[in-house]
Design an enzyme around this catalytic site. Structure first.
Site, PDB file in Angstrom:
ATOM      1  N   ARG A 106       0.856  -1.189   0.000  1.00 44.75           N
ATOM      2  CA  ARG A 106       0.000   0.000   0.000  1.00 44.75           C
ATOM      3  C   ARG A 106       0.888   1.233   0.000  1.00 44.75           C
ATOM      4  NH1 ARG A 106      -1.398   2.837   4.333  1.00 44.75           N
ATOM      5  NH2 ARG A 106      -1.437   1.138   5.844  1.00 44.75           N
TER       6      ARG A 106
ATOM      7  N   HIS B   2      -3.800   4.426   4.466  1.00 43.77           N
ATOM      8  CA  HIS B   2      -4.863   3.444   4.678  1.00 43.77           C
ATOM      9  C   HIS B   2      -6.183   4.010   4.180  1.00 43.77           C
ATOM     10  CE1 HIS B   2      -7.296   0.350   6.524  1.00 43.77           C
ATOM     11  NE2 HIS B   2      -7.969   1.276   7.180  1.00 43.77           N
TER      12      HIS B   2
ATOM     13  N   TYR C 122       4.124   5.946  10.893  1.00 44.32           N
ATOM     14  CA  TYR C 122       4.450   4.576  11.289  1.00 44.32           C
ATOM     15  C   TYR C 122       5.332   3.819  10.289  1.00 44.32           C
ATOM     16  CZ  TYR C 122       0.230   3.773   8.407  1.00 44.32           C
ATOM     17  OH  TYR C 122      -0.709   3.783   7.399  1.00 44.32           O
TER      18      TYR C 122
END
Length: 390
Positions: free
Chosen positions: A264, A268, A277
């Site tokens: 990805r 998100h 992160y």
């Protein structure tokens, strides 16, 4: 030896099947090659066009969200090969059970841009008529679509049909109980269902290494379900792997599990900040494996893509993007009473009471004293209890 926090480790090694390398070279794979022996140059260009178009859909939708035209959008940047390769392996009568991210799959199944964006703009609770596209509407509850896909596939067996169902899921969903229960039932009843896991390495902010210390595809054989791990950024390999699983389903072989290892590259959702992160070097590493870049390189090097074809593909992407923007901005606001539509298959007394209360509430804004005086009595906990007792 140290391991990356987000890479599965352990002794259950698996073969990563691949047909087109990251630098655009065609390689042989004895498992996958038989399932793409019929693919001609035009089909290869069509696969590339699909990926270019859905990436443009993704960029345009993200821009619309940033401009306040959409409430939310789940980017599919980097996962184009997984979506296109899998959906183009299906027949029209196969039924798709997606997550909320398979908007590229929806495009290929024939969903209009307005239907794709209605959910994310907040003008509808669902995207499209599932029976028109043979595709369920987006599922937000993680993993529950695998139950639906398995149940549907069991029904296909009972009805003697040769079609199949496919459930899309992410790496994080494999930690959900629903997914494991689905695989138990699918294996027990040899249901013709494909579990297609897009391992994009992140379940929101949790790395895949926390979901599984072995390759995710290694879990399925424990249920008696054959599996393949495939390069999810290689559209030709994904097409072949899904055809492999579809062949098994159609010939009485039962369920299959595919782990498409992809990444990805975006957030998100547009409400997420992935820089909090994951590191820049990780994104750069996967950027070098971009599914569109590798397919373009392969086609150009093989003399299968010229300037004229690229121009036509770019024009198609522009046209779809223009259609998407126009459809989004011109989506009509829903009628307030439509909130009660399609809640139950049959009429339900509780829903009927709620509908009438809401109708009277709306009428009160017209300044009608009659409407207010005729409004049903508000339901209190006591009156609700008495109603049940009677």
């Amino acid at each position: 030896m140290t391991h990356s926090r987000h890479e599965p480790t352990g002794h259950a090694a698996m073969t990563m099947h691949q047909l087109i390398t990251a630098d655009g070279n065609r390689v042989a794979d004895e498992v996958l090659d038989p399932f793409v022996s019929d693919i001609d140059d035009q089909t290869l260009r069509n696969l590339y066009e699909d990926m270019v178009v859905i990436r443009r859909i993704d960029f345009e939708s993200t821009a619309l969200q940033r401009q306040g035209q959409l409430a939310l959008w789940p980017p599919m940047l980097g996962q184009e090969a997984s979506q296109i390769g899998s959906v183009r392996a299906l027949d029209e009568d196969d039924f798709v059970f997606p997550t909320y991210r398979e908007n590229g799959v929806a495009y290929c199944r024939g969903a209009s841009m307005g239907n794709v964006l209605g959910v994310w703009r907040g003008t509808s609770n669902t995207g499209w008529d599932p029976y028109e596209l043979n595709m369920a509407t987006p599922q937000i509850i993680i993993g529950s679509q695998t139950l639906h896909a398995t149940g549907y596939a069991m029904g296909l067996v009972l009805e003697g049909k040769e079609s199949l169902s496919i459930a899309y899921l992410g790496d994080g969903a494999t930690s959900q109980g629903d997914v494991h229960e689905s695989m138990v039932f699918a294996a027990s009843f040899q249901a013709p269902v494909i579990f297609f896991c897009q391992n994009n390495h992140w379940a929101i902010s949790e790395p895949v290494g926390l979901q599984s210390h072995v390759p995710i595809a290694g879990r399925a054989p424990g249920y008696g379900i054959p599996s393949l791990q495939v390069d999810g950024n290689d559209v030709l390999a994904v097409l072949a792997a899904t055809r492999w699983a579809a062949h098994r389903a159609r010939t009485g072989g039962g369920p299959s599990f595919i782990e498409a290892v992809t990444y990805r590259m975006g957030a998100h959702t547009t409400a997420d900040d992935p820089t909090r992160y994951r590191g820049v070097t990780e994104l750069e590493e996967w950027g070098a494996k971009d599914p569109l870049a590798r397919m373009r390189t392969f086609l150009v090097n093989a003399g299968k893509l010229d300037a004229e074809a690229e121009s036509a593909i770019a024009a198609k992407a522009d046209a779809v993007a223009a259609e998407l923007r126009d459809a989004c901005i011109n989506l009509p606001d829903p009628e307030p009473m439509s909130a009660f539509d399609n809640v139950y298959v049959d009429e339900h007394p509780v829903l009927d009471r709620q509908r009438e209360h809401y109708r009277a509430y709306l009428a009160s804004f017209d300044g009608s004293t009659t409407a207010a005086s005729e409004a049903p009595t508000a339901m209190t906990p006591t009156s609700m209890t008495q109603g049940r007792a009677s």
